[in-house]
Design an enzyme around this catalytic site. Structure first.
Site, PDB file in Angstrom:
ATOM      1  N   GLY A  71      -6.370   6.744  -0.437  1.00 45.09           N
ATOM      2  CA  GLY A  71      -7.526   6.132   0.213  1.00 45.09           C
ATOM      3  C   GLY A  71      -8.845   6.765  -0.226  1.00 45.09           C
ATOM      4  O   GLY A  71      -9.847   6.070  -0.406  1.00 45.09           O
ATOM      5  N   THR A  72      -8.842   8.073  -0.396  1.00 40.37           N
ATOM      6  CA  THR A  72     -10.077   8.766  -0.769  1.00 40.37           C
ATOM      7  C   THR A  72     -10.568   8.266  -2.125  1.00 40.37           C
ATOM      8  O   THR A  72     -11.759   7.980  -2.298  1.00 40.37           O
ATOM      9  CB  THR A  72      -9.826  10.292  -0.821  1.00 40.37           C
ATOM     10  OG1 THR A  72      -9.380  10.712   0.469  1.00 40.37           O
ATOM     11  CG2 THR A  72     -11.075  11.049  -1.211  1.00 40.37           C
ATOM     12  N   ASN A 149     -10.499   6.165  12.370  1.00 46.49           N
ATOM     13  CA  ASN A 149      -9.344   7.052  12.379  1.00 46.49           C
ATOM     14  C   ASN A 149      -9.329   8.006  13.569  1.00 46.49           C
ATOM     15  O   ASN A 149      -8.275   8.505  13.940  1.00 46.49           O
ATOM     16  CB  ASN A 149      -9.298   7.865  11.076  1.00 46.49           C
ATOM     17  CG  ASN A 149     -10.631   8.485  10.732  1.00 46.49           C
ATOM     18  OD1 ASN A 149     -11.637   7.794  10.613  1.00 46.49           O
ATOM     19  ND2 ASN A 149     -10.658   9.788  10.584  1.00 46.49           N
ATOM     20  N   GLN A 177      -6.857   2.773   7.994  1.00 45.98           N
ATOM     21  CA  GLN A 177      -6.151   2.857   9.277  1.00 45.98           C
ATOM     22  C   GLN A 177      -5.662   1.490   9.749  1.00 45.98           C
ATOM     23  O   GLN A 177      -4.789   1.418  10.610  1.00 45.98           O
ATOM     24  CB  GLN A 177      -7.064   3.455  10.354  1.00 45.98           C
ATOM     25  CG  GLN A 177      -7.391   4.925  10.132  1.00 45.98           C
ATOM     26  CD  GLN A 177      -6.214   5.844  10.460  1.00 45.98           C
ATOM     27  OE1 GLN A 177      -5.316   5.506  11.243  1.00 45.98           O
ATOM     28  NE2 GLN A 177      -6.204   7.024   9.868  1.00 45.98           N
ATOM     29  N   GLY A 198      -1.174   4.508   1.157  1.00 41.06           N
ATOM     30  CA  GLY A 198       0.261   4.391   1.430  1.00 41.06           C
ATOM     31  C   GLY A 198       0.759   5.208   2.608  1.00 41.06           C
ATOM     32  O   GLY A 198       1.578   4.742   3.405  1.00 41.06           O
ATOM     33  N   HIS A 199       0.240   6.434   2.750  1.00 41.91           N
ATOM     34  CA  HIS A 199       0.894   7.338   3.717  1.00 41.91           C
ATOM     35  C   HIS A 199       0.541   7.051   5.170  1.00 41.91           C
ATOM     36  O   HIS A 199       1.090   7.670   6.075  1.00 41.91           O
ATOM     37  CB  HIS A 199       0.627   8.808   3.351  1.00 41.91           C
ATOM     38  CG  HIS A 199      -0.762   9.307   3.617  1.00 41.91           C
ATOM     39  ND1 HIS A 199      -1.030  10.169   4.662  1.00 41.91           N
ATOM     40  CD2 HIS A 199      -1.938   9.107   2.986  1.00 41.91           C
ATOM     41  CE1 HIS A 199      -2.325  10.479   4.638  1.00 41.91           C
ATOM     42  NE2 HIS A 199      -2.888   9.842   3.627  1.00 41.91           N
ATOM     43  N   CYS A 323     -11.558  20.146  12.633  1.00 43.69           N
ATOM     44  CA  CYS A 323     -12.392  21.337  12.412  1.00 43.69           C
ATOM     45  C   CYS A 323     -12.450  21.649  10.924  1.00 43.69           C
ATOM     46  O   CYS A 323     -11.701  22.473  10.406  1.00 43.69           O
ATOM     47  CB  CYS A 323     -11.824  22.527  13.163  1.00 43.69           C
ATOM     48  SG  CYS A 323     -11.933  22.317  14.924  1.00 43.69           S
TER      49      CYS A 323
END
Ligand code: PLP
Length: 385
Positions: A71-72, A149, A177, A198-199, A323
């Site tokens: 996705g990134t 997300n 998402q 995919g994940h 964080c």
């Protein structure tokens, strides 16, 4: 009770059927799709089949799908790729984008692009008035995610894309998402580009795709052998691509059954948390949200401590505050909703998936109140309230 996984927005377990479909492409059918020999042709045909599946499930054409390493990369390809050949102008993103869009926008800003971060309302929905007002004559691209997300809010993407087009800008949506959880059709949404991964849908990590509407001009990020119609050079991740195709097919086939079941589970969880734990608010839109997402601000506790206590009791959740690199800043998304910083520190994200059960939700509802109670008793703010 065996450990309960409630962090599907972070990642999902690979479906065994997906794993099985991928396996032959590691040691047996390992050919390079660019080679004309039998092994190569076999790999090419597997990649083509996955492309046809992904395209059909999005209502897209096969030559509108570019496979990426997640996705990134899809988000970066959309932003940098569509703007690369243009003189720096103006770009609009929402204030609640994933870092994959946010940081790409910041990097473009460093290259001379003006960026507007459009605010959201208390439910996390893009403020329509501010959105309309953000456009300029030189606005070239808008990027607003399909679903968030952290808090799960689903954006009115079709309406936002229509406005962007009226103003002469391209529209990208990060649907990482949403794909696999909600019906996503590129023509119904009217988007020019759409990212998926995919994940998040019981497929493998490190593979994703960018939908690019025919006629949208894009420059590649990676230069090399010219794979993916010259838009993403590099030998294709054949097992990953096969896995993505199968995972999307399975998620979309199961959606009519899974979606309402997850919504019921989510609503049971939300109602239970709000009834059993005082001084908790639901984050995100009450109804226009991802089927599996339940996000809360729990006053007088640290999200991180809550996560760790729940983890010790066998419940894997997220603090939603991501964080970043050890910073104890509350989630920028939660803050963008107007939640006070002291409350945003106590954010908790429970993201359900298709293997979760009512028993698991009920066990969580029993486990949560005493943990919150214990943490609050240790909080000086709680004592002073
Ligand atoms: N966009 C959104 C909305 C996400 O939730 C994620 C994953 O956390 C990404 C992009 C990045 O996807 P990937 O992990 O495949 O690079």
């Amino acid at each position: 009770m065996k450990p309960v996984y409630f962090d599907h927005a972070a990642t999902t377990p690979v479906d065994p059927r997906v794993f099985e479909a991928m396996t032959p492409f590691f040691c047996e059918r390992f050919g390079n799709p660019s080679e004309p020999h039998r092994l190569g042709r076999e790999a090419r045909s597997a990649v083509d089949q996955a492309r046809a599946r992904v395209a059909a499930l999005l209502g897209a054409g096969e030559n509108e799908i570019v496979f990426t390493a997640g996705g990134t990369e899809a988000d970066n390809l959309a932003l940098f790729g569509s703007l690369a050949r243009l003189q720096p102008g103006h770009l609009v993103v929402s204030a609640v984008e994933h870092p994959a869009v946010m940081e790409a926008a910041r990097a473009l800003n460093g290259r001379g692009w003006d960026v507007d971060y459009v605010p959201v309302d208390g439910d996390g929905v893009v403020d329509r008035e501010a959105y309309r007002a953000a456009f300029r004559d030189d606005t070239r691209l808008v990027s607003v995610m399909t679903a968030n997300n952290v808090v799960g809010t689903v954006q009115p993407v079709a309406e936002l894309a229509r406005i962007a087009h009226q103003k002469g800008a391209l529209f990208h949506t990060d649907a990482v998402q949403a794909v696999g959880s909600l019906p996503v059709d590129v023509d119904e949404l009217g988007v020019d580009m759409l990212s998926l991964s995919g994940h998040k849908l019981h497929g493998p990590k490190g593979v994703g795709a960018l939908y690019v509407r025919r006629g949208t001009r894009l420059q590649p990020l990676l230069h090399g052998g010219g794979q993916e119609r010259r838009l993403r050079s590099g030998t294709e991740n054949v097992p990953g691509i096969v896995g993505l195709g199968v995972a999307m097919t399975l998620a979309c086939e199961a959606m009519p059954e899974v979606r309402p079941r997850l919504e019921r589970l989510r609503d049971r969880l939300v109602a239970g948390v709000l009834a059993r734990v005082p001084e908790v608010t639901l984050l995100g839109h009450p109804t226009d949200r991802l089927p599996g997402n339940a996000a809360f601000a729990v006053r007088y506790v640290e999200g991180e401590s809550l996560l760790l206590r729940l983890d010790a009791r066998g419940f894997t959740v997220s603090s939603g505050s991501a964080c970043a690199a050890g910073s104890d800043e509350p989630s920028p998304v939660v803050q963008a909703l107007g939640v006070r910083p002291e409350d945003a520190h106590g954010s908790l994200r429970v993201s359900l998936g298709r293997e979760n059960t009512e028993e698991e939700v009920d066990a969580f509802l029993d486990a949560l109140p005493p943990i919150v109670d214990e943490l609050r008793r240790m909080s000086p703010l709680y004592a002073k309230r």
